[in-house]
Design an enzyme around this catalytic site. Structure first.
Site, PDB file in Angstrom:
ATOM      1  CG  LEU A 129      -1.875  -1.193   1.312  1.00 23.20           C
ATOM      2  CD1 LEU A 129      -2.770  -1.064   2.547  1.00 23.20           C
ATOM      3  CD2 LEU A 129      -2.731  -1.332   0.059  1.00 23.20           C
ATOM      4  CG  HIS A 153      -3.221   1.333  -2.292  1.00 22.74           C
ATOM      5  ND1 HIS A 153      -1.872   1.107  -2.425  1.00 22.74           N
ATOM      6  CD2 HIS A 153      -3.814   0.558  -3.220  1.00 22.74           C
ATOM      7  CE1 HIS A 153      -1.653   0.234  -3.394  1.00 22.74           C
ATOM      8  NE2 HIS A 153      -2.822  -0.118  -3.901  1.00 22.74           N
ATOM      9  CD  GLN A 160      -4.792  -8.877 -10.698  1.00 25.42           C
ATOM     10  OE1 GLN A 160      -5.776  -9.132  -9.999  1.00 25.42           O
ATOM     11  NE2 GLN A 160      -4.397  -7.630 -10.890  1.00 25.42           N
TER      12      GLN A 160
HETATM   13  O1  PAF Z   1      -5.630  -2.816  -9.098  1.00 22.42           O
HETATM   14  C1  PAF Z   1      -5.354  -3.782  -8.353  1.00 22.42           C
HETATM   15  O2  PAF Z   1      -4.622  -3.663  -7.356  1.00 22.42           O
HETATM   16  C2  PAF Z   1      -5.893  -5.146  -8.702  1.00 22.42           C
HETATM   17  O3  PAF Z   1      -5.962  -5.340 -10.067  1.00 22.42           O
HETATM   18  C3  PAF Z   1      -7.250  -5.457  -8.028  1.00 22.42           C
HETATM   19  C4  PAF Z   1      -8.331  -4.530  -8.531  1.00 22.42           C
HETATM   20  C5  PAF Z   1      -7.116  -5.340  -6.521  1.00 22.42           C
HETATM   21  C6  PAF Z   1      -7.677  -6.895  -8.362  1.00 22.42           C
HETATM   22  O4  PAF Z   1      -6.752  -7.829  -7.911  1.00 22.42           O
END
Ligand code: PAF
Length: 279
Positions: free
Chosen positions: A32, A36, A60
């Protein structure tokens, strides 16, 4: 601040909330930073309680080494969350989310997924759609907050929520920048000193491109940006595109009724940085 790793426990806590209490949700992958925290502060102002998830989502990542090298800083993340009075933190394991089947659901985002990042990060948006949908189902947020740095992700999540009729309001939040203009990102901490020093060139060029767009056509602006990066040996331009904000389709002819945005991805050595600007 309550921290839960199990779906069952976070569900129980959510069910015990006062009827009608609004939930603001900020999904993250940890590491973070102030960007954030600005999302969390906005969520605090607009909701009764704020839930933040920390989950480095394996589906992802198109490159295994990116997943392995993704910064994991859970102790400092938790103390930062405490400092902004986050109410609930959800920190599931991959097993908790995916059981023993770590794969993505396949989505149709009406073509948003084939532009820009989609061309360079195979399967990335199916992974994002899968985890965000799952988290929405667990957290049942009233409003969900995403940074505009990942503007394509933001539009894809809007599309996913709409298509799957998930009743959360998606809020896009302005890009939070370092004093020198570099968009905040968990990846910035991995830049070498030399690359960190040159990285603000990305946003400087975006701002100049915005100016150029006032008098030039899109193709001329694209050539201009490509040329600027050729003079910059420490940064390798992956793409620069001007696209319609809603469809993310590359601009053909400038239409004064349309809203456009310029999008950029750049390698600073092995670290990939993205940014964008409204035109
Ligand atoms: O933007 C991110 O940090 C990620 O793609 C998310 C939205 C938390 C999904 O894992």
């Amino acid at each position: 601040m309550l921290v839960f790793a199990k779906i069952k426990s976070v569900l129980q806590r959510i069910q015990s909330l006062k009827k009608g209490a609004s939930i603001g949700f900020v999904p993250t992958m940890g590491a973070l930073h102030k960007g954030h925290l600005s999302l969390i502060e906005q969520a605090k102002k607009e909701n009764d309680i704020v839930i933040v998830s920390i989950f480095v989502n394996p589906t992802q990542f198109d490159k295994k080494e990116d997943l392995i090298n993704y910064p994991k800083t859970i102790d400092s993340d938790l103390s930062l969350l405490k400092s902004v009075y986050c109410d609930i933190v959800f920190t599931p394991t991959a097993e908790e989310i995916y059981s023993n089947n770590i794969t993505s659901q396949l989505f149709n985002f009406d073509g948003l997924e084939y532009q820009m990042e989609g061309k360079f990060r195979d399967g990335h948006f199916d992974g994002v759609g899968t985890i965000v949908k799952r988290l929405f189902e667990i957290v049942t947020p009233t409003k969900s907050y995403f940074g505009e740095k990942d503007f394509q992700q933001l539009q894809i999540i809007r599309k996913m929520a709409e298509k799957h009729q998930i009743p959360t309001k998606i809020i896009g939040c302005e890009i939070y920048r370092e004093d020198d203009g570099l968009a905040m990102s968990s990846r910035n901490s991995r830049l070498t000193k030399e690359h960190r020093a040159i990285a603000p060139f990305i946003y400087k060029t975006l701002k100049k491109a915005k100016n150029e767009f006032g008098t030039k056509n899109a193709q001329e602006v694209i050539y201009w940006v490509e040329n600027e990066f050729k003079k910059q040996p420490l940064l390798a331009l992956e793409y620069f595109e001007i696209a319609d904000e809603d469809t993310l389709q590359p601009i053909k002819n400038k239409d004064s009724k349309q809203k456009y945005r310029a999008f950029i991805a750049v390698f600073a050595d092995k670290i990939r940085l993205i940014d964008n600007i409204s035109l």
